[in-house]
Motif scaffolding. Structure first.
Motif, PDB file in Angstrom:
ATOM      1  N   VAL A 122      11.027   9.526 -26.800  1.00  0.00           N
ATOM      2  CA  VAL A 122      10.148   8.416 -27.178  1.00  0.00           C
ATOM      3  C   VAL A 122      10.964   7.325 -27.867  1.00  0.00           C
ATOM      4  O   VAL A 122      10.853   6.138 -27.532  1.00  0.00           O
ATOM      5  CB  VAL A 122       8.999   8.891 -28.091  1.00  0.00           C
ATOM      6  CG1 VAL A 122       8.203   7.699 -28.624  1.00  0.00           C
ATOM      7  CG2 VAL A 122       8.079   9.863 -27.359  1.00  0.00           C
ATOM      8  N   SER A 123      11.819   7.708 -28.803  1.00  0.00           N
ATOM      9  CA  SER A 123      12.648   6.735 -29.526  1.00  0.00           C
ATOM     10  C   SER A 123      13.527   5.936 -28.582  1.00  0.00           C
ATOM     11  O   SER A 123      13.646   4.710 -28.711  1.00  0.00           O
ATOM     12  CB  SER A 123      13.516   7.444 -30.568  1.00  0.00           C
ATOM     13  OG  SER A 123      12.725   8.068 -31.539  1.00  0.00           O
ATOM     14  N   GLN A 124      14.148   6.610 -27.632  1.00  0.00           N
ATOM     15  CA  GLN A 124      15.025   5.923 -26.687  1.00  0.00           C
ATOM     16  C   GLN A 124      14.234   4.950 -25.809  1.00  0.00           C
ATOM     17  O   GLN A 124      14.665   3.816 -25.577  1.00  0.00           O
ATOM     18  CB  GLN A 124      15.773   6.925 -25.811  1.00  0.00           C
ATOM     19  CG  GLN A 124      16.827   6.291 -24.943  1.00  0.00           C
ATOM     20  CD  GLN A 124      17.921   5.615 -25.751  1.00  0.00           C
ATOM     21  OE1 GLN A 124      18.568   6.262 -26.564  1.00  0.00           O
ATOM     22  NE2 GLN A 124      18.119   4.323 -25.552  1.00  0.00           N
ATOM     23  N   ALA A 125      13.085   5.378 -25.330  1.00  0.00           N
ATOM     24  CA  ALA A 125      12.262   4.520 -24.482  1.00  0.00           C
ATOM     25  C   ALA A 125      11.795   3.274 -25.242  1.00  0.00           C
ATOM     26  O   ALA A 125      11.820   2.159 -24.708  1.00  0.00           O
ATOM     27  CB  ALA A 125      11.060   5.300 -23.944  1.00  0.00           C
ATOM     28  N   VAL A 126      11.388   3.453 -26.486  1.00  0.00           N
ATOM     29  CA  VAL A 126      10.948   2.323 -27.308  1.00  0.00           C
ATOM     30  C   VAL A 126      12.116   1.384 -27.583  1.00  0.00           C
ATOM     31  O   VAL A 126      11.988   0.157 -27.449  1.00  0.00           O
ATOM     32  CB  VAL A 126      10.288   2.816 -28.614  1.00  0.00           C
ATOM     33  CG1 VAL A 126      10.075   1.671 -29.596  1.00  0.00           C
ATOM     34  CG2 VAL A 126       8.970   3.518 -28.301  1.00  0.00           C
TER      35      VAL A 126
END
Length: 121
Positions: free
Chosen positions: A56-60
């Motif tokens: 999630v962090s990488q996608a955001v």
């Protein structure tokens, strides 16, 4: 309701409505609080059943750094939509902090809450 959270995800982004802001990178701090049923992952100790906060962090981060935005409001909506759509999160609270944007204020920003139904056509 179980929740998974990410606090102070730091992203350097092109953000701002003023011309000078369009030429620089500014720090955004992003907080996410996401509804997720943690019980299946906890019972099986299986990452594939968990909401993978690293993914999630990488996608955001990729979303926010991938293009310039004028408003933190726009960033918040795009982040909520991405996480709900890509990770099947039923509910999310997104806080976008833009520290240093206003003199004499330590922080400013926006906070939104969205559900999957908000993005159904």
């Amino acid at each position: 309701m179980d929740k998974v959270f990410i606090k102070d995800l730091t992203v350097l982004a092109t953000i701002g409505a003023y011309e000078w802001e369009k030429e620089i990178k500014q720090k955004l701090l992003i907080d996410l609080e996401m509804a997720w049923d943690n019980k299946p992952a906890a019972q099986s100790d299986d990452l594939s059943l968990a909401l993978d906060y690293a993914s999630v962090s990488q996608a955001v981060s990729d979303l926010v750094t991938g293009q310039a935005h004028e408003l933190v409001e726009t960033v918040a909506e795009k982040v909520a939509n991405l996480v709900i759509q890509q990770f099947s999160v039923p509910w999310i609270k997104v806080t976008i902090n833009k520290p240093g944007a206003v003199p004499f204020a330590s922080n400013v920003g926006v906070q939104i809450q969205r559900e999957q139904k908000d993005y159904l056509s």
